[in-house]
Design an enzyme around this catalytic site. Structure first.
Site, PDB file in Angstrom:
ATOM      1  N   CYS A 186       0.746  -1.305  -0.070  1.00 20.55           N
ATOM      2  CA  CYS A 186      -0.029   0.056   0.092  1.00 20.55           C
ATOM      3  C   CYS A 186       0.786   1.242  -0.014  1.00 20.55           C
ATOM      4  O   CYS A 186       1.680   1.573  -0.944  1.00 20.55           O
ATOM      5  CB  CYS A 186      -1.169  -0.220   1.235  1.00 20.55           C
ATOM      6  N   ALA A 187       0.551   2.229   0.902  1.00 22.96           N
ATOM      7  CA  ALA A 187       1.636   3.428   1.083  1.00 22.96           C
ATOM      8  C   ALA A 187       3.010   3.172   1.323  1.00 22.96           C
ATOM      9  O   ALA A 187       3.872   3.870   1.023  1.00 22.96           O
ATOM     10  CB  ALA A 187       0.863   4.307   1.925  1.00 22.96           C
TER      11      ALA A 187
END
Length: 272
Positions: A186-187
């Site tokens: 994800c991030a």
């Protein structure tokens, strides 16, 4: 039937040949719940041969485990005499809860020894959607321990909190220096790894497909899971299971990853 099966039950051979897919899924899940080792013929072990495994037991958009379909000897409790790999999962306030739970659950199922470590002043973390998760330890308690794998869940602002933690930074740098496995989703690839000694500058990687994240990666690849040497990256909550199974494959091999995918009822026909 379940009531009549006692712990440590010995099963000699089980063949699943032409039963409907639903029966195969039920039997596979049932087998995984029995507290036995599959392998050596002892009271605490059993030999289980699954034939004609359905394609639903393969993971999509990741490495296909099809070569293990015809005949598979599997370990249902994740050990079977194999090395018990150590895994660190750091979390913070604002970490993504689906990714955190999926990573830890899947790796524990595979037989890994998983330690969830908080970078916050307390072990209790408030995740990105309000779920409260209590870590096993604070990260300072394991700073001198070497792990076979460090997996970083995403989420905001959790990824930012992880990126600012000096203890985690040190552990990731040491892990990278000895080419031990690092994974992020994800991030986290963009926020945690990309700014750490240009860790992702020259390797293919993926992350959550938002421009402010992708532009931080030197060689962004729009795929659910990207494996580049000892670094594995993935895109988000919807790819967390395939990501986790990829880590299982890297640690234990494709046979165990296929087996685990089957017991978790992962269906390759679903649109991941």
């Amino acid at each position: 039937i379940i009531k009549e099966i006692k712990p440590r039950t010995f099963i000699s051979t089980l063949c699943i040949i032409e039963y409907p897919l639903t029966i195969k899924r039920i039997m596979s899940a049932f087998i995984s719940a029995i507290p036995v080792h599959i392998g050596a013929a002892t009271p605490s072990s059993a030999l289980c041969t699954l034939r004609a495994l359905p394609s639903a037991f393969r993971t999509p958009k990741c490495k296909q485990y099809s070569h293990a379909r015809s005949k598979l000897h599997m370990t249902v409790d994740g050990n079977g005499g194999e090395k018990r790999h150590s895994v660190l999962v750091p979390i913070a306030n604002g970490s993504e809860e689906i990714e955190t739970s999926c990573i830890t659950d899947t790796l524990v199922r595979s037989g890994c020894s998983v330690v969830v470590a908080s970078v916050e002043p307390t072990k209790l973390c408030l995740m990105s959607r309000g779920l409260k998760v209590e870590a096993d330890v604070r990260i300072e308690e394991v700073v001198d321990k070497e792990f076979d794998l460090i997996v970083i869940p995403g989420g905001m602002p959790g990824s930012e909190h992880l990126s600012r933690n000096m203890t985690l930074q040190k552990m990731l740098k040491d892990q990278h220096a000895r080419k031990a496995k690092i994974a992020a989703i994800c991030a986290a690839p963009a926020v945690v790894l990309s700014g750490l000694d240009n860790m992702l500058a020259d390797v293919e990687a993926t992350c959550y497909p938002a421009q402010h994240f992708t532009e931080k990666l030197g060689k962004y690849v729009d795929k659910p899971v990207v494996v580049s040497g000892h670094i594995t990256t993935s895109q988000g909550p919807g790819t967390a299971l395939v990501f986790s199974l990829s880590l299982v494959e890297q640690l234990f091999g494709s046979t165990k990853a296929l087996t685990l995918a089957g017991t978790m009822l992962l269906d390759s026909n679903e649109n991941w």
